[in-house]
Design a protein around this motif. Structure first.
Motif, short mmCIF file in Angstrom:
data_model
loop_
_atom_site.label_atom_id
_atom_site.label_comp_id
_atom_site.label_asym_id
_atom_site.label_seq_id
_atom_site.Cartn_x
_atom_site.Cartn_y
_atom_site.Cartn_z
N LYS A 188 34.92 37.32 42.36
CA LYS A 188 35.71 36.94 41.16
C LYS A 188 36.99 36.05 41.34
O LYS A 188 38.06 36.91 41.56
N THR A 190 40.71 34.63 41.80
CA THR A 190 41.95 34.82 40.77
C THR A 190 42.77 33.79 41.17
O THR A 190 42.59 32.72 42.02
N TYR A 202 41.46 30.17 34.69
CA TYR A 202 40.35 30.63 35.02
C TYR A 202 39.26 29.55 35.47
O TYR A 202 38.13 29.77 35.38
N LEU A 205 37.13 30.47 38.38
CA LEU A 205 36.04 31.38 37.92
C LEU A 205 34.99 30.81 37.32
O LEU A 205 34.00 31.19 37.62
N GLU A 206 35.12 30.10 36.36
CA GLU A 206 34.27 29.51 35.61
C GLU A 206 33.34 28.55 36.40
O GLU A 206 32.04 28.59 36.30
N TYR A 208 32.92 29.02 39.55
CA TYR A 208 32.12 29.85 40.19
C TYR A 208 30.82 30.24 39.54
O TYR A 208 29.70 30.42 40.05
N TYR A 216 26.27 35.47 40.60
CA TYR A 216 27.34 36.18 39.76
C TYR A 216 26.61 37.42 38.84
O TYR A 216 27.22 38.46 38.68
N TYR A 308 32.30 37.08 30.97
CA TYR A 308 32.66 37.17 32.09
C TYR A 308 32.19 38.56 32.84
O TYR A 308 31.84 38.73 34.07
N ARG A 315 33.51 33.61 27.78
CA ARG A 315 33.82 32.67 28.85
C ARG A 315 34.81 31.56 28.02
O ARG A 315 34.61 31.09 27.05
#
Length: 342
Positions: A188, A190, A202, A205-206, A208, A216, A308, A315
Motif C-alpha cells: 500500500k 504511502t 493517493y 495507491l490508485e 498500484y 491488491y 481500498y 476509491r
C-alpha cells in the motif's frame, strides 16, 4: 516516625515502575502530544488524526486564510481538495479538517473552533458514512480522542494525555514502537502529508490498484471484506437522539454562517441504507437540495473493488465522480460511475 519513613519508602518503591514508564513516555513522546511536532513525525500512523488536522489549521490559519473545509472521518480524506476546489469560488482556500472515527459532535466542535479562532467558513463539504450516524461519541482510544483545544483545553489536555499514556503502556505497543516495526505496508504505497491541505496524495495507491488489481485484491483481502461486512448491519438501525441533535446543530450553524455547503452520506461495503426518518429530518434541517444520499446505491456499495480496504475507504476516482454528481448535475438518485480499467 519509623513507620512513616517505611510507608513513604514502600510507596516510592511501588510507584517506581509507573514513574519509569511515564519518564519513558515523556522522553519518546510517541504520539507527538508533548514536545515532538506531530506534523514532522516519520510514523504518521501513530499520530492522532484530530491532532494533525487541528495543528495544520493552527499553523496555517493566518497565512492561508482558510475558508473552505472538508469535514468527516478518514473516509472523507479520499476526496481531493484540488478536485473539490474546481467547484468553489476562484479564491477559496481549502483544507481537510477530519478525524479518525469522526463523530457528528466532532464535526460540530470543529465548526465552532474555527469561528472561535476568528476564522471563516464560506464553503463546507460534510462527508458522513452511514455508521457515523450511530456513533454517539469518540472512542476512548489514542488515535480517536479529539484534540484538547477543540474542547477548550484545561482538564481535557490531562484526559488526552491519560488516554495516550494508557495506550503506551500496552505491551504490544511497546514492542512495536521500541523495536521500530511500525512500517508502511509495501502493498500500500504511502505519501507524505501535505502541510497546507492536510491530505495525502493517493495517486500512487490508485495507480498500484489499477495496475496490480489481482495482487491488491487478494483472496485474503476479499475475505476480510466479508468479515467486516456484518459489522455494518443491513437493516437501518435507529439514529440516537444525541446524533439527531448534532445533525440539527450543524445545519443551524451552517445556515447562521451563510455557508455554501453540501452533505454527502456514503455507504460502507454492503452496509445499511439511510433510514427514511433520518433522511427526512436531514432534508428538513439542511436545505434538501444540498443533501446527497448514496447509501441506497447497490452498485456502489456491493463491490469490494470500489473500496481500498474493508473499512470502506472509497476509491478516489469514485470520490471525484461523486463531487461531479453533487456540484455539476445534482441528482440524489442512483450513481452510475466508472472506474479505470483494471
Amino acid at each position: 516516625m519509623h513507620n512513616i519513613k517505611k510507608f513513604i519508602s514502600l510507596t516510592l518503591l511501588a510507584a517506581t515502575p509507573i514513574m519509569a514508564f511515564f519518564a519513558l513516555y515523556a522522553w519518546l513522546d510517541p504520539f507527538c502530544s508533548l514536545w515532538r511536532n506531530p506534523l514532522l513525525s516519520p510514523q504518521q500512523q501513530l499520530v492522532n488524526r484530530s491532532l494533525l488536522s487541528t495543528e495544520v489549521y493552527l499553523l496555517n490559519r493566518h497565512s492561508q486564510g482558510y475558508d473552505s473545509f472538508i469535514f468527516g472521518s478518514s473516509i472523507s480524506g479520499y476526496f481531493s481538495i484540488e478536485v473539490w476546489k474546481k467547484h468553489l469560488p476562484p479564491h477559496a482556500s481549502a483544507m481537510h479538517f477530519d478525524a479518525s472515527s469522526e463523530t457528528l459532535q466532532g464535526i460540530a466542535q470543529k465548526i465552532d473552533f474555527i469561528i472561535r479562532q476568528g476564522g471563516n467558513l464560506r464553503n463546507a463539504l460534510i462527508v458522513i458514512e452511514e455508521p457515523m450516524l450511530r456513533r454517539s461519541q469518540n472512542s476512548i482510544y489514542h488515535l480517536y480522542t479529539p484534540h484538547p483545544r477543540l474542547n477548550g483545553g484545561g482538564l481535557h489536555w490531562i484526559e488526552f494525555q491519560h488516554v495516550n499514556f494508557t495506550a503506551f503502556r500496552q505491551i504490544d505497543f511497546i514492542k512495536e514502537h521500541i523495536l521500530k516495526n511500525a512500517k508502511p505496508s509495501p502493498e500500500k504505497p504511502t505519501s507524505p502529508l501535505n502541510l497546507i491541505t492536510n491530505e495525502y496524495d493517493y495517486a500512487a495507491l490508485e495507480q498500484y490498484v489499477v495496475s496490480q488489481a489481482d495482487n491488491y485484491y487478494t483472496p485474503q483481502l476479499l475475505q476480510k471484506f466479508e468479515e467486516y461486512a456484518p459489522l455494518f448491519p443491513q437493516p437501518p438501525a435507529p439514529v440516537e437522539a444525541s446524533n439527531l441533535h448534532w445533525l440539527k446543530y450543524i445545519a443551524t450553524r451552517l445556515h447562521q454562517l451563510r455557508c455554501n455547503y453540501a452533505v454527502i452520506v456514503l455507504p460502507t461495503y454492503r452496509g445499511a441504507a439511510l433510514d427514511c426518518l433520518t433522511a427526512q429530518l436531514m432534508r428538513s434541517w439542511f436545505e434538501k437540495e444540498r443533501v446527497f444520499d448514496f447509501t441506497h446505491d447497490e452498485w456502489l456499495k456491493n463491490n469490494p473493488r470500489h473500496y481500498y480496504d474493508p473499512v470502506s475507504h472509497l476509491r478516489t476516482p469514485l470520490c471525484n465522480q461523486i463531487l461531479q454528481e453533487v456540484y455539476v448535475k445534482p441528482n440524489p438518485g442512483l450513481l452510475y460511475l466508472t472506474l479505470p480499467q483494471e
